[in-house]
Enzyme design. Structure first.
Site, PDB file in Angstrom:
ATOM      1  N   TYR A   1       7.349   5.234  13.024  1.00 23.00           N
ATOM      2  CA  TYR A   1       7.269   6.601  13.531  1.00 23.00           C
ATOM      3  C   TYR A   1       5.845   7.113  13.477  1.00 23.00           C
ATOM      4  O   TYR A   1       4.972   6.496  12.854  1.00 23.00           O
ATOM      5  CB  TYR A   1       8.202   7.524  12.726  1.00 23.00           C
ATOM      6  CG  TYR A   1       7.680   7.917  11.352  1.00 23.00           C
ATOM      7  CD1 TYR A   1       7.660   7.009  10.295  1.00 23.00           C
ATOM      8  CD2 TYR A   1       7.180   9.201  11.118  1.00 23.00           C
ATOM      9  CE1 TYR A   1       7.178   7.378   9.043  1.00 23.00           C
ATOM     10  CE2 TYR A   1       6.705   9.572   9.865  1.00 23.00           C
ATOM     11  CZ  TYR A   1       6.699   8.668   8.836  1.00 23.00           C
ATOM     12  OH  TYR A   1       6.213   9.022   7.598  1.00 23.00           O
TER      13      TYR A   1
ATOM     14  N   ARG B   1      -2.060   3.495  15.943  1.00 21.45           N
ATOM     15  CA  ARG B   1      -1.390   3.136  14.682  1.00 21.45           C
ATOM     16  C   ARG B   1       0.085   2.806  14.925  1.00 21.45           C
ATOM     17  O   ARG B   1       0.635   1.894  14.294  1.00 21.45           O
ATOM     18  CB  ARG B   1      -1.534   4.264  13.660  1.00 21.45           C
ATOM     19  CG  ARG B   1      -1.030   3.865  12.273  1.00 21.45           C
ATOM     20  CD  ARG B   1      -1.308   4.926  11.236  1.00 21.45           C
ATOM     21  NE  ARG B   1      -0.618   6.161  11.537  1.00 21.45           N
ATOM     22  CZ  ARG B   1      -0.790   7.293  10.872  1.00 21.45           C
ATOM     23  NH1 ARG B   1      -1.633   7.356   9.866  1.00 21.45           N
ATOM     24  NH2 ARG B   1      -0.122   8.383  11.205  1.00 21.45           N
TER      25      ARG B   1
ATOM     26  N   ARG C   1      26.017  -4.793  13.051  1.00 21.62           N
ATOM     27  CA  ARG C   1      25.253  -4.843  11.809  1.00 21.62           C
ATOM     28  C   ARG C   1      25.053  -6.270  11.321  1.00 21.62           C
ATOM     29  O   ARG C   1      26.011  -6.990  11.061  1.00 21.62           O
ATOM     30  CB  ARG C   1      25.934  -4.021  10.714  1.00 21.62           C
ATOM     31  CG  ARG C   1      25.068  -3.942   9.458  1.00 21.62           C
ATOM     32  CD  ARG C   1      25.704  -3.129   8.348  1.00 21.62           C
ATOM     33  NE  ARG C   1      24.769  -3.033   7.217  1.00 21.62           N
ATOM     34  CZ  ARG C   1      24.625  -3.980   6.299  1.00 21.62           C
ATOM     35  NH1 ARG C   1      25.348  -5.085   6.351  1.00 21.62           N
ATOM     36  NH2 ARG C   1      23.743  -3.840   5.321  1.00 21.62           N
TER      37      ARG C   1
ATOM     38  N   HIS D   1      21.547  -8.399   9.232  1.00 21.53           N
ATOM     39  CA  HIS D   1      20.138  -8.283   8.843  1.00 21.53           C
ATOM     40  C   HIS D   1      19.212  -8.965   9.851  1.00 21.53           C
ATOM     41  O   HIS D   1      18.105  -8.517  10.089  1.00 21.53           O
ATOM     42  CB  HIS D   1      19.916  -8.884   7.455  1.00 21.53           C
ATOM     43  CG  HIS D   1      20.506  -8.063   6.340  1.00 21.53           C
ATOM     44  ND1 HIS D   1      21.855  -7.854   6.204  1.00 21.53           N
ATOM     45  CD2 HIS D   1      19.924  -7.385   5.331  1.00 21.53           C
ATOM     46  CE1 HIS D   1      22.080  -7.088   5.147  1.00 21.53           C
ATOM     47  NE2 HIS D   1      20.919  -6.785   4.601  1.00 21.53           N
TER      48      HIS D   1
ATOM     49  N   LYS E   1       3.594   2.406   9.027  1.00 17.83           N
ATOM     50  CA  LYS E   1       4.275   3.714   9.023  1.00 17.83           C
ATOM     51  C   LYS E   1       5.732   3.520   9.424  1.00 17.83           C
ATOM     52  O   LYS E   1       6.156   3.798  10.548  1.00 17.83           O
ATOM     53  CB  LYS E   1       3.563   4.698   9.962  1.00 17.83           C
ATOM     54  CG  LYS E   1       3.915   6.157   9.672  1.00 17.83           C
ATOM     55  CD  LYS E   1       2.904   7.093  10.257  1.00 17.83           C
ATOM     56  CE  LYS E   1       3.260   8.555  10.091  1.00 17.83           C
ATOM     57  NZ  LYS E   1       3.316   9.011   8.702  1.00 17.83           N
TER      58      LYS E   1
ATOM     59  N   GLU F   1      -1.992   7.407  -3.007  1.00 14.75           N
ATOM     60  CA  GLU F   1      -1.938   8.510  -2.023  1.00 14.75           C
ATOM     61  C   GLU F   1      -0.791   9.423  -2.406  1.00 14.75           C
ATOM     62  O   GLU F   1      -0.151   9.238  -3.443  1.00 14.75           O
ATOM     63  CB  GLU F   1      -1.769   7.957  -0.611  1.00 14.75           C
ATOM     64  CG  GLU F   1      -0.493   7.158  -0.420  1.00 14.75           C
ATOM     65  CD  GLU F   1      -0.315   6.602   0.995  1.00 14.75           C
ATOM     66  OE1 GLU F   1      -0.820   7.214   1.945  1.00 14.75           O
ATOM     67  OE2 GLU F   1       0.354   5.563   1.128  1.00 14.75           O
TER      68      GLU F   1
ATOM     69  N   LEU G   1      -1.252   4.347   3.534  1.00 15.61           N
ATOM     70  CA  LEU G   1      -1.240   4.549   4.981  1.00 15.61           C
ATOM     71  C   LEU G   1      -2.638   5.020   5.378  1.00 15.61           C
ATOM     72  O   LEU G   1      -3.176   5.955   4.777  1.00 15.61           O
ATOM     73  CB  LEU G   1      -0.208   5.612   5.366  1.00 15.61           C
ATOM     74  CG  LEU G   1      -0.111   5.814   6.880  1.00 15.61           C
ATOM     75  CD1 LEU G   1       0.627   4.653   7.536  1.00 15.61           C
ATOM     76  CD2 LEU G   1       0.569   7.125   7.212  1.00 15.61           C
TER      77      LEU G   1
HETATM   78  N1  PDD Z   1       2.897  11.615   6.866  1.00 14.42           N
HETATM   79  N2  PDD Z   1       0.211   8.848   3.605  1.00 14.42           N
HETATM   80  C1  PDD Z   1       1.546   8.942   3.809  1.00 14.42           C
HETATM   81  C2  PDD Z   1       2.469   8.212   2.882  1.00 14.42           C
HETATM   82  C3  PDD Z   1       2.034   9.707   4.881  1.00 14.42           C
HETATM   83  O1  PDD Z   1       3.363   9.776   5.085  1.00 14.42           O
HETATM   84  C4  PDD Z   1       1.123  10.399   5.712  1.00 14.42           C
HETATM   85  C5  PDD Z   1       1.572  11.238   6.876  1.00 14.42           C
HETATM   86  C6  PDD Z   1      -0.255  10.285   5.455  1.00 14.42           C
HETATM   87  C7  PDD Z   1      -1.298  10.956   6.307  1.00 14.42           C
HETATM   88  O2  PDD Z   1      -1.401  10.340   7.558  1.00 14.42           O
HETATM   89  P1  PDD Z   1      -1.878  11.144   8.850  1.00 14.42           P
HETATM   90  O3  PDD Z   1      -3.158  11.804   8.490  1.00 14.42           O
HETATM   91  O4  PDD Z   1      -2.062  10.113   9.901  1.00 14.42           O
HETATM   92  O5  PDD Z   1      -0.799  12.135   9.144  1.00 14.42           O
HETATM   93  C8  PDD Z   1      -0.663   9.488   4.400  1.00 14.42           C
HETATM   94  C9  PDD Z   1       3.507  12.306   7.971  1.00 14.42           C
HETATM   95  C10 PDD Z   1       2.807  13.557   8.338  1.00 14.42           C
HETATM   96  C11 PDD Z   1       4.993  12.497   7.660  1.00 14.42           C
HETATM   97  O6  PDD Z   1       5.598  11.531   7.202  1.00 14.42           O
HETATM   98  O7  PDD Z   1       5.521  13.575   7.886  1.00 14.42           O
END
Ligand code: PDD
Length: 286
Positions: A33, A52, A100, A102, A149, A182, A207
């Protein structure tokens, strides 16, 4: 006006939008996503987010169901149809719907593409930035590929919930050595004793935030020094400033970590400066 979402080629009322219970995102969280900020009707750093998305999909051997140009059209259509001035668009691609198992579905099973938009509240976001946020630290129990992501966000969900129940806005995740990787949905930063920005390297432990990348470029343009290296929780406690970044938060100053005041206990000037510069600096796409 009712909200409109996009599901597999159709624009439909958001409230009625849905996918199959066989969808692999529902059964296995088998999807990727993106969240892109909309500011003044424009998609911020759309190129970076779409790049990304393509990388996340490649890493999971997931096929995007439409070309990038079509994706861009869909996002614009959602912004327009939902009259989003400030807000976000969300898009998700999954490995499709199949019995379903895996094992990947058989070749030719179409991926699912869902996207929707929501409006934000610029005044509320600014008020939060002026007040600063509290953070708690928790162990980073995620899998070893948070650089992808993916929609598999259970550890992030649990961490954020624990933060909220502790009266904090975000959780900072600690690796086995006590370094901050993070936040549960944001990147983590401090300002060290020399006034330099410090944030974890964009390796497989975090991320690689699009907002983070933009902030590093803003810092370079402003002559603010920065270094990508892990910092410990102890170092954060003694930092001049701390803040988080992400598409939904841009820059939010951190004034308290685990009940300890950071810096003066008020939002720091470096964080607030970066926030103020963000949208002027960001190259936006029409
Ligand atoms: N999340 N780290 C994590 C674990 C994140 O889920 C996100 C963003 C970021 C920052 O990434 P960016 O600057 O590209 O948004 C870092 C989004 C906003 C979410 O899951 O809602």
């Amino acid at each position: 006006m009712s909200r409109v979402a996009y599901v597999n080629g159709r624009y439909i009322r958001h409230a009625e939008a849905g996918v199959s219970i066989n969808d692999r995102a529902f059964l296995f969280a088998d999807g990727v996503y993106e969240v892109i900020e909309v500011y003044g009707g424009r998609l911020i750093d759309e190129d970076g987010h779409l790049q990304r998305l393509a990388r996340s999909a490649r890493e999971l051997r997931l096929e995007l169901p439409v070309a990038e140009t079509a994706l861009r059209r869909i996002l614009r259509e959602l912004v327009a149809r939902n009259l989003v001035g400030d807000g976000h668009v969300y898009l998700q691609v999954t490995r499709g719907a199949a019995k379903r198992d895996h094992i990947f579905p058989k070749a030719g099973t179409p991926s699912t593409l869902v996207a929707f938009a929501h409006r934000g509240d610029r005044a509320a976001a600014e008020a939060r930035a002026r007040a600063g946020i509290k953070v708690i630290s928790l162990p980073d129990i995620r899998w070893k590929r948070p650089d992808i992501k993916s929609t598999s966000l259970l550890p992030n969900v649990l961490a954020k919930q624990q933060a909220r129940e502790a009266g904090a806005y975000e959780a900072w995740l600690l690796d086995a050595e006590g370094f901050v990787t993070e936040g549960s949905s944001s990147n983590a930063w401090i300002v060290d004793g020399e006034g330099a920005l410090v944030t974890h390297p964009a390796d497989s432990a975090i991320l690689s935030g699009i907002t983070r990348a933009r902030l590093l470029r803003i810092a370079a343009a402003k002559g603010v020094k920065w270094v990508e290296r892990p910092f410990s929780l102890q170092e954060a406690f003694g930092a001049r400033e701390a803040f988080i970044s992400g598409a939904t938060t841009i820059v939010l100053p951190v004034v308290d970590i685990d009940g300890r005041k950071i810096g003066s206990g008020a939002p720091g000037p470096v964080a607030l400066d970066l926030r103020a510069a963000f949208h002027d600096f960001a190259p936006v796409t029409a």
